[in-house]
Enzyme design. Structure first.
Site, PDB file in Angstrom:
ATOM      1  N   GLU A  45       0.822  -1.026  -0.122  1.00 29.78           N
ATOM      2  CA  GLU A  45       0.135  -0.007   0.031  1.00 29.78           C
ATOM      3  C   GLU A  45       0.814   1.404   0.245  1.00 29.78           C
ATOM      4  O   GLU A  45       1.559   1.277   0.795  1.00 29.78           O
ATOM      5  CB  GLU A  45      -0.815   0.139   1.331  1.00 29.78           C
TER       6      GLU A  45
ATOM      7  N   ASP B  90      -5.545   9.536  10.510  1.00 27.69           N
ATOM      8  CA  ASP B  90      -4.260   8.900  10.523  1.00 27.69           C
ATOM      9  C   ASP B  90      -3.764   9.560  11.907  1.00 27.69           C
ATOM     10  O   ASP B  90      -3.956  10.790  12.244  1.00 27.69           O
ATOM     11  CB  ASP B  90      -3.345   9.210   9.543  1.00 27.69           C
TER      12      ASP B  90
END
Lengths: 271, 408
Positions: A49, A60
């Site tokens: 990824e 995040d």
């Protein structure tokens, strides 16, 4: 068959779980990032990824936020991310690549243009955090049309009522986020994860990858016993950040090799 | 937008969109919660008991209705249209923000939530949130950019006095957008018990519509008051837009009155040539951030730019989605006003009317000062004085000082 399906088929035949590794494109700089991608595959990553840097990574935690900031400061952009994929594909035409990030840079570029460039560069799938099923006509459906997998996140808040919507247009694999929270913080109990994966498996034939908060080879191993793949991001990104000057590639390879060993040995230990 | 809609007051559609703007661009973890919120809001808005509770607190706690005030000396000084000020700065806590906070905390309690989080820029929304949390006895965490904490110290102290925990956010430039990112991160990790009390008419659906409805009390009162005082509707209504909650609250009840021109005033900062401004509608382009599609300040790669304004409350690179739609339909005009002109307007109102406006409505006033002289004495402007200037005295003093030093 797509690279993602091919890879999960092979893993299934080997009887083991896969390791999905996350790094941010252009972190810590463009050249090192190119070398890290090659290194990840060499060290045992089954799927890569690549984070598309964004100024406002709302889902995040601190590690990946910092990676995004480093990447942007080093000249990272969507163009650079796609270039890195192209470079990687010159030496590796098998390891699946999934781009992960937020919608705005894609929207700003134009969905049609982006999909054309991404497929041409050798991208296999997309994870776009801020596009729930309610917004499927934005990118998910055009991406599927263009032959890319659109990988969706299921979370502990995805109940029975919600799950069909989440699964409806998902392809490639299902990414189960094992905690309600941001990346790289708390970690879930393997027993809870196992139950959740079993529940998901009754509704889908897609492979289920589990991530968020997986940091060590032993954590990875315990997830590998109950899921089709383990996703590790923040721990790798942290290792890159903490590596001495010139050592980022080795640092990434070292941690990924250890994680890969944990994942590969997991079911042997269990058996 | 090729066709003019029959009404400008019907949005959003069932997907939470105003034209192409709005929507629900959030992480999957938040989606079930957003859908719950939408349902809870739909139920509450139809419940007369909920409306009665808001009205009662409005009267006895906030001090509504706020006066509509004919600013005679200001009108004389500018020598044109008659200027009326909607005095939402007289509300409890000193700004319009409390209107929305009362509504949302009642909703949060209906939903059984036990912890409130919020983001704040200038600190007005943080203070209003901390206030309603104290009033109803709920724990409160306010995320605030480190730079804003520095320039809005009195409001930080007020929030702490009210029992709120103020969490400094150092990511990015340490302003409102970064505070909003951090609040979203908290929310996603605490979905079970936490209610995110968004302060402006932005974010994922249903927030933009819900905040607008709570703030529309401003325009609804204004409409009644101007008809009583002047016997007719105004020719122009004006408000400052940061995220745009006070503006949409004033504008919405007038959107279907074709005789009423409507202008939103953005922060022009140090000018639109560089990046030192927050004029997302005038100088930005459509994008997706913080749960909605709207006009944003962004670079060629779709990275979000940091805005700049002397006013912390306007220092946000986005704008509520309904404003983006009102701009594209042409129903509302949006103009930028720079730091200098806002400072001059701040002093003008102090001198002519004995009122210190917050720096946010000082932007709106600067535009009023530009256009009033071009209008006739028989014409009427209504401006939303959405906040009081006490919090900005130090910022204004420093800015004026710097200008005196520069001149010497």
């Amino acid at each position: 068959m797509s690279r993602i399906a091919t890879r999960f088929d092979a893993l299934h035949r080997e009887g083991r779980a896969g390791l999905v590794t996350f790094v941010t494109a252009a972190d810590p700089d463009i050249e090192t990032s190119a070398a890290i991608l090659v290194g990840l595959a060499e060290a045992g990553a089954d799927v890569i990824e690549i984070g598309m840097p964004f100024t406002d990574p709302m889902a995040d935690g601190p590690a990946i936020q910092a990676a995004s900031i480093r990447a942007l400061a080093a000249g990272g952009s969507l163009t650079v991310t796609l270039d890195l994929v192209r470079r990687f594909r010159r030496s590796d035409n098998e390891t699946p690549i999934v781009l992960m990030g937020y919608y705005n840079p894609i929207y700003h570029r134009g969905v049609a243009t982006f999909l054309e460039e991404a497929t041409e560069a050798g991208v296999d799938g997309l994870i776009v955090v801020d596009l729930p099923p309610e917004e499927d006509d934005e990118l998910c459906l055009p991406a599927r049309e263009a032959g890319l997998d659109f990988i969706r996140l299921a979370t502990p808040t995805t109940d029975e009522k919600r799950l069909p919507a989440v699964l409806a247009n998902t392809s490639g694999f299902l990414y189960y986020v094992s905690i309600a929270g941001i990346t790289g913080t708390a970690s879930a109990m393997a027993s809870d994860v196992g139950a959740a994966v079993q529940r998901l498996k009754t509704s889908t034939d897609l492979p289920v990858a589990v991530g968020f908060g997986v940091k060590t080879p032993s954590q990875a191993a315990s997830i590998a016993r109950v899921a089709d793949a383990v996703v590790v991001g923040s721990a790798i990104v942290d290792a890159i950040a903490k590596a001495p000057e010139g050592e980022a590639v080795n640092a990434a390879k070292t941690i990924v090799a250890a994680l890969a060993k944990g994942v590969r040995d997991a079911r042997k230990v269990a058996a | 937008m090729s066709e003019r809609p029959n009404s400008f007051r019907n949005g959003p559609d069932e997907r939470g969109r105003f034209g192409i703007f709005g929507g629900r661009f959030v992480a999957e973890t938040l989606m079930p919660l957003i859908l719950d919120l939408e349902k809870a809001w739909d139920d509450a808005r139809k419940d007369p008991a909920f409306a009665a509770q808001i009205a009662d607190l409005g009267t006895h706690y906030i001090g509504r209705p706020s006066p509509l005030y004919y600013a005679e000396r200001l009108s004389d000084e500018l020598g044109g249209a008659r200027i009326y000020l909607k005095r939402d700065e007289l509300n409890h806590t000193g700004s319009h923000k409390i209107n929305n906070c009362i509504g949302q905390i009642l909703l949060a309690m209906r939903m059984g939530k036990t912890r409130i989080i919020a983001e704040t820029g200038a600190g007005q929304h943080g203070v209003a949130t901390a206030t309603v949390c104290a009033r109803f006895g709920l724990p409160c965490v306010v995320y605030m950019g480190a730079k804003d904490i520095e320039r809005q110290a009195p409001n930080v102290f007020r929030m702490r006095l009210l029992g709120a925990e103020v969490v400094p956010v150092t990511a990015g430039a340490g302003t409102l957008k970064d505070a909003m990112n951090e609040a979203l991160r908290d929310w996603v990790a605490n979905v079970e018990n936490t209610y995110y009390l968004i302060g402006t008419a932005a974010g994922p659906h249903p927030y933009p519509a819900m905040v607008r409805d709570f703030q529309s009390v401003i325009g609804t009162e204004t409409r009644t008051q101007i008809l009583e005082m002047a016997g007719r509707l105004p020719d122009l209504v004006v408000a400052a837009v940061g995220g745009g909650s006070n503006a949409i609250g004033l504008f919405h009840p007038f959107l279907d009155d074709p005789s009423v021109a409507i202008t939103g005033v953005e922060a022009g900062g140090e000018g639109l040539e560089g990046n030192l401004h927050c004029a997302s509608l005038t100088a930005g382009s459509p994008g997706v951030l913080h749960g909605n599609r709207t006009y944003l300040l962004q670079d060629g790669d779709g990275q979000i730019l940091e805005g700049h304004s002397i006013s912390a409350g306007l220092d946000y690179p986005g704008i509520g989605p309904e404003h983006s739609w009102l701009k594209e339909t042409g129903r509302v005009s949006y103009v930028p006003i720079g730091d200098e002109d806002a400072l001059a307007a701040f002093q003008l109102l102090a001198r002519t009317e004995g009122i210190l406006p917050a720096l946010e409505p000082a932007h709106a006033l600067a535009h009023v000062a530009d256009v009033a002289p071009t209008m006739g004495r028989d014409q009427i402007i209504v401006m939303n004085l959405c906040g009081r200037g006490d919090k900005d005295v130090h910022t204004v003093a420093a800015a004026l000082d710097a200008r005196v030093q520069k001149a010497n």
